[in-house]
Scaffold this motif. Structure first.
Motif, PDB file in Angstrom:
ATOM      1  N   PHE A 200       0.846  -1.185   0.000  1.00 26.48           N
ATOM      2  CA  PHE A 200       0.000   0.000   0.000  1.00 26.48           C
ATOM      3  C   PHE A 200       0.887   1.243   0.000  1.00 26.48           C
ATOM      4  O   PHE A 200       1.590   1.507   0.973  1.00 26.48           O
ATOM      5  CB  PHE A 200      -0.901   0.011   1.241  1.00 26.48           C
ATOM      6  CG  PHE A 200      -1.992  -1.013   1.236  1.00 26.48           C
ATOM      7  CD1 PHE A 200      -3.323  -0.624   1.078  1.00 26.48           C
ATOM      8  CD2 PHE A 200      -1.706  -2.362   1.381  1.00 26.48           C
ATOM      9  CE1 PHE A 200      -4.342  -1.569   1.079  1.00 26.48           C
ATOM     10  CE2 PHE A 200      -2.719  -3.313   1.376  1.00 26.48           C
ATOM     11  CZ  PHE A 200      -4.045  -2.917   1.220  1.00 26.48           C
ATOM     12  N   ASP A 225      -2.173   1.902  -5.041  1.00 29.80           N
ATOM     13  CA  ASP A 225      -1.982   3.345  -4.896  1.00 29.80           C
ATOM     14  C   ASP A 225      -3.112   4.068  -5.608  1.00 29.80           C
ATOM     15  O   ASP A 225      -3.693   3.527  -6.559  1.00 29.80           O
ATOM     16  CB  ASP A 225      -0.624   3.782  -5.487  1.00 29.80           C
ATOM     17  CG  ASP A 225      -0.131   5.110  -4.916  1.00 29.80           C
ATOM     18  OD1 ASP A 225      -0.756   6.153  -5.201  1.00 29.80           O
ATOM     19  OD2 ASP A 225       0.876   5.117  -4.178  1.00 29.80           O
ATOM     20  N   GLN A 253      -9.455  -4.268   0.781  1.00 29.03           N
ATOM     21  CA  GLN A 253      -9.097  -5.531   1.428  1.00 29.03           C
ATOM     22  C   GLN A 253      -9.949  -6.682   0.904  1.00 29.03           C
ATOM     23  O   GLN A 253      -9.478  -7.822   0.779  1.00 29.03           O
ATOM     24  CB  GLN A 253      -9.204  -5.430   2.957  1.00 29.03           C
ATOM     25  CG  GLN A 253     -10.535  -4.970   3.496  1.00 29.03           C
ATOM     26  CD  GLN A 253     -10.554  -3.475   3.761  1.00 29.03           C
ATOM     27  OE1 GLN A 253     -10.043  -2.702   2.961  1.00 29.03           O
ATOM     28  NE2 GLN A 253     -11.134  -3.083   4.900  1.00 29.03           N
ATOM     29  N   GLU A 269       2.209  -1.511   4.676  1.00 32.35           N
ATOM     30  CA  GLU A 269       1.594  -0.190   4.640  1.00 32.35           C
ATOM     31  C   GLU A 269       2.691   0.860   4.629  1.00 32.35           C
ATOM     32  O   GLU A 269       3.455   0.993   5.578  1.00 32.35           O
ATOM     33  CB  GLU A 269       0.679   0.012   5.856  1.00 32.35           C
ATOM     34  CG  GLU A 269      -0.374   1.095   5.664  1.00 32.35           C
ATOM     35  CD  GLU A 269       0.131   2.517   5.861  1.00 32.35           C
ATOM     36  OE1 GLU A 269      -0.616   3.465   5.556  1.00 32.35           O
ATOM     37  OE2 GLU A 269       1.265   2.698   6.367  1.00 32.35           O
ATOM     38  N   VAL A 271       2.094   4.235   3.686  1.00 27.33           N
ATOM     39  CA  VAL A 271       1.397   5.509   3.488  1.00 27.33           C
ATOM     40  C   VAL A 271       1.411   6.336   4.770  1.00 27.33           C
ATOM     41  O   VAL A 271       1.734   7.522   4.769  1.00 27.33           O
ATOM     42  CB  VAL A 271      -0.056   5.280   3.020  1.00 27.33           C
ATOM     43  CG1 VAL A 271      -0.753   6.617   2.775  1.00 27.33           C
ATOM     44  CG2 VAL A 271      -0.105   4.417   1.769  1.00 27.33           C
ATOM     45  N   GLU A 275      -6.460   4.528   7.924  1.00 24.82           N
ATOM     46  CA  GLU A 275      -7.379   3.775   7.070  1.00 24.82           C
ATOM     47  C   GLU A 275      -6.638   2.717   6.256  1.00 24.82           C
ATOM     48  O   GLU A 275      -7.114   1.580   6.108  1.00 24.82           O
ATOM     49  CB  GLU A 275      -8.123   4.733   6.128  1.00 24.82           C
ATOM     50  CG  GLU A 275      -9.062   5.701   6.821  1.00 24.82           C
ATOM     51  CD  GLU A 275      -8.360   6.941   7.385  1.00 24.82           C
ATOM     52  OE1 GLU A 275      -9.036   7.724   8.077  1.00 24.82           O
ATOM     53  OE2 GLU A 275      -7.136   7.104   7.144  1.00 24.82           O
ATOM     54  N   THR A 276      -5.468   3.094   5.720  1.00 24.52           N
ATOM     55  CA  THR A 276      -4.711   2.119   4.930  1.00 24.52           C
ATOM     56  C   THR A 276      -4.044   1.083   5.829  1.00 24.52           C
ATOM     57  O   THR A 276      -3.828  -0.059   5.412  1.00 24.52           O
ATOM     58  CB  THR A 276      -3.678   2.819   4.033  1.00 24.52           C
ATOM     59  OG1 THR A 276      -2.993   3.819   4.784  1.00 24.52           O
ATOM     60  CG2 THR A 276      -4.331   3.454   2.834  1.00 24.52           C
ATOM     61  N   ALA A 280      -4.637  -2.745   5.119  1.00 27.09           N
ATOM     62  CA  ALA A 280      -3.495  -3.629   4.892  1.00 27.09           C
ATOM     63  C   ALA A 280      -3.557  -4.838   5.817  1.00 27.09           C
ATOM     64  O   ALA A 280      -3.298  -5.978   5.406  1.00 27.09           O
ATOM     65  CB  ALA A 280      -2.192  -2.862   5.095  1.00 27.09           C
TER      66      ALA A 280
END
Length: 376
Positions: A200, A225, A253, A269, A271, A275-276, A280
């Motif tokens: 991610f 992305d 997901q 992850e 980022v 949230e990501t 992940a």
């Protein structure tokens, strides 16, 4: 050198306040004290973490400050008692120190150091003074490395001597981005041959994870992305699939779980958004899946999590500097680069003169660069 023991006047990019663009100024850099090293920086990368600081995401960073933590240079002079480097040596300053004395440094399974900025502030040198002044004002250090300065001063345990054959404008990336991502796959996750991986975030760190997964022999590497312009580079570096979550009708997901049958073996992850991070974690398989958190979150971030997501066996772990013991590993990483065991040069999309530092940040914000390298 002729400058040894003297104050050096040179250029640096000073961040005077949150939200303001960097100002290239003449600064004074004091000589190194005992146990310190003064380095002439030759090249430095621009990392997203520097941008986070400028946006005010980390209130523990004090302004005015000289940022930058992905540099390479040449030792100008050393303070009393320094033995590991000498004037003229090529070096990489380390944003993760290795003091060699704390309980983590002495643990062969750990790469953390209790002198790291996550454990104690690095706005000043260990003696609680600064080596930088500008316009009569004291300027703070950043992670003790402050590579957005033509000369910088670091503790001896935050610098590594490297092969004199190393091109400093290339290996500077090993000071943070490449080592962090590549090591997260190789050292932290220990990706196995034939496995499936999802990454991610496709900045310099995320793309380095892609390279690490490929080197480890992963059979499927899924790059995620919201900027589709990064997909070509991801595939060049080893991604087998590229997905933009905004093009999906379901949460990412769920898409990854359907693509792989039960979720990926490893997710990363890169980022720094909660949230990501949750996506992940949920995208790796529920029993043996391993999720590695690499992205640096805003210091105010908190995550609410259903504990059931971990109960069946998923592993959620963090990775700092790719799991490398910094002073021990950096010379070996540079040697591997020279032996062409990996090609981190592919991450460099722009090379700019130092005076264009703000243009480098604009490229980063616009998603047009992977890594911009500034040359002094």
């Amino acid at each position: 050198m002729a400058t040894s023991g003297k104050v050096i006047r040179c250029r640096a990019a000073v961040a005077w306040a949150v939200g303001k663009e960097l100002s290239v100024e003449e600064v004074e850099v004091a000589p190194p004290k005992a146990g310190e090293v003064r380095i002439k920086i030759v090249a430095t990368g621009i990392c997203h973490t520097d941008e986070h600081v400028l946006k005010g995401c980390f209130p523990n960073v004090e302004f005015p400050v000289i940022l930058g933590h992905e540099g390479a240079g040449i030792v100008e002079s050393v303070g009393e008692g320094v033995t590991s480097v000498k004037p003229g040596d090529k070096v990489i300053p380390l944003c993760l120190p290795q003091c060699g004395e704390c309980s983590f440094c002495l643990n062969p399974e750990s790469n953390y150091c209790l002198k790291c900025h996550l454990s104690e502030p690095q706005n000043l040198m260990p003696d609680k003074t600064t080596r930088f002044t500008c316009k009569g004002k004291q300027i703070h250090h950043y992670m003790w490395v402050s590579t957005f300065a033509e000369y910088t001063v670091v503790p001896e345990y935050a610098v590594a001597k490297i092969d004199p054959a190393a091109p400093l404008d290339k290996v500077c990336l090993l000071g943070c981005g490449f080592s962090t991502g590549y090591g997260a796959a190789i050292n932290t996750a220990k990706v196995k041959p034939g496995s499936t991986c999802a990454i991610f975030g496709l900045g310099g760190v995320g793309l380095s994870v892609v390279m690490g997964c490929k080197a480890a022999g992963a059979s499927r590497i899924i790059a995620v992305d919201i900027n589709k312009d990064k997909f070509a580079k991801a595939k060049q570096l080893g991604a087998t699939d590229c997905i933009n979550p905004r093009d999906c009708q379901k949460p990412i997901q769920e898409v990854l779980t359907e693509m792989t049958g039960q979720g990926v073996d490893y997710s990363f992850e890169a980022v720094g958004l909660k949230e990501t991070m949750i996506a992940a974690l949920a995208s790796c398989n529920m029993n043996t899946g391993i999720c590695v958190m690499i992205g640096v979150p805003n210091s105010a971030s908190e995550i609410s999590l259903d504990p059931m997501i971990l109960l069946t066996g998923r592993t959620w772990k963090g990775s700092v500097f790719g799991g490398w013991k910094s002073r021990d590993s950096m010379p070996k990483l540079v040697s591997s680069y020279l032996e062409k065991k990996f090609n981190s040069d592919l991450l460099i999309t722009h090379t700019l003169p130092f005076a264009q530092v703000n243009e480098g940040f604009e490229l980063l914000r616009a998603g047009k660069s992977i890594r911009s390298v500034l040359l002094f």
